[in-house]
Design an enzyme around this catalytic site. Sequence first.
Site, PDB file in Angstrom:
ATOM      1  N   LYS A  49       0.909  -1.090  -0.117  1.00 59.68           N
ATOM      2  CA  LYS A  49      -0.003  -0.133   0.134  1.00 59.68           C
ATOM      3  C   LYS A  49       0.908   1.334   0.100  1.00 59.68           C
ATOM      4  O   LYS A  49       0.536   2.015  -0.689  1.00 59.68           O
ATOM      5  CB  LYS A  49      -0.876  -0.075   1.321  1.00 59.68           C
ATOM      6  CG  LYS A  49      -2.023  -1.067   1.069  1.00 59.68           C
ATOM      7  CD  LYS A  49      -2.915  -1.279   2.248  1.00 59.68           C
ATOM      8  CE  LYS A  49      -3.856  -2.356   2.121  1.00 59.68           C
ATOM      9  NZ  LYS A  49      -4.406  -2.985   3.333  1.00 59.68           N
ATOM     10  N   GLN A 104      -4.653  -1.611   9.556  1.00 61.73           N
ATOM     11  CA  GLN A 104      -4.496  -2.877   8.846  1.00 61.73           C
ATOM     12  C   GLN A 104      -5.153  -4.086   9.741  1.00 61.73           C
ATOM     13  O   GLN A 104      -4.596  -3.962  11.046  1.00 61.73           O
ATOM     14  CB  GLN A 104      -2.986  -3.038   8.556  1.00 61.73           C
ATOM     15  CG  GLN A 104      -2.819  -4.370   7.995  1.00 61.73           C
ATOM     16  CD  GLN A 104      -3.290  -4.475   6.360  1.00 61.73           C
ATOM     17  OE1 GLN A 104      -3.273  -3.505   5.910  1.00 61.73           O
ATOM     18  NE2 GLN A 104      -3.937  -5.486   6.149  1.00 61.73           N
ATOM     19  N   ASP A 137     -10.887   2.980   4.272  1.00 57.37           N
ATOM     20  CA  ASP A 137     -11.148   1.355   4.184  1.00 57.37           C
ATOM     21  C   ASP A 137     -12.616   1.100   3.798  1.00 57.37           C
ATOM     22  O   ASP A 137     -13.106   0.198   3.377  1.00 57.37           O
ATOM     23  CB  ASP A 137     -10.772   0.565   5.145  1.00 57.37           C
ATOM     24  CG  ASP A 137      -9.579  -0.276   4.953  1.00 57.37           C
ATOM     25  OD1 ASP A 137      -9.507  -0.581   3.685  1.00 57.37           O
ATOM     26  OD2 ASP A 137      -8.932  -0.788   5.688  1.00 57.37           O
TER      27      ASP A 137
END
Length: 281
Positions: free
Chosen positions: A53, A97, A120
């Site tokens: 990422k 994460q 997200d």
Amino acid sequence: MAEIIDGKGLAEKIKQDLCVRATEFEKKSGRKVGLAVIRVGNDPASAVYVSNKIKACERCNIRSFSFCFDEATSQSALIDLVHKLNKDPDVDGILVQLPLPKHIDERAVLSEILPQKDADGFHAVNAGKLFLGEKGGAVACTPRGIIELIKSTGVSISGKHAVVVGRSNIVGKPVAALLLQNDATVTVCHSRTQNLKEITSLADILVVAVGKSNFITADMVKPGAVVIDVGMNRGADGLCGDVDFNGVKEVAGYITPVPGGVGPMTVAMLLCNTVDGANNE
Ligand code: NDP
């Protein structure tokens, strides 16, 4: 023989467009689009995802802020950082994460992220907007990428029978909502579903997010179906999906490979959400 859906290639094109959008934002605002990435613990798979990422941010002229916490970090330390990033004008997107260590309540942490900075798309406000069909909320990255992959085949989603295997909050439920928004007739299957094979065999579009290697076999797939394999299972032979690729590709019309299908699109959609977030300020 199925056509292979090139998720890697599609993700590259999306990232090129994003780079242009991020550079336009920088010219307009005098600062780069910013994404903060928070990782806790030493899970090797999480480390690889985070590093991918961050590399993708560099490619797209997005500034990344990386935070790594020790496995034993407390929930309140994590929430304190989220609060700080919520107020930071250089940060447009915040990503925590997953999975987090067991002593931390994931929902409690995710719900502290400002919905406008929820890269997200996991915040309850954004999930709620998706289910209500309201525009302007961040959409969960993997489901958003899956819809792009299906559209890239040229097969229309409208009126088709879409079967989703898996009902997680991060993949199964939001992808079912998006397919419904795109006018598919949607069936969601899970571990208590009876006669799974009879249901998957009716799918014009089959999305599989179970987390079990080679779970879907050729006899479970309708000839010509679009098959999207979300699974990422690490075994002795490396990474493999939830679909028996070699068998199913003989029956399906279109199929995503693992790796090179859904995974790269998830990263591209994360950056899309971040750039969208910066432009919506
Ligand atoms: P979860 O473990 O949260 O959910 C798995 C789902 O599969 C559950 O809903 C479960 O049902 C269902 N399931 C389990 N066994 C069966 C069965 N025998 N028959 C039917 N359904 C079953 O997984 P995630 O959704 O988080 O992830 C799924 C896979 O996708 C994993 O391999 C993960 O690594 C991968 N993934 C890949 C991403 C990418 O970017 N490529 C992103 C996110 C995930 P129940 O609810 O009843 O328990």
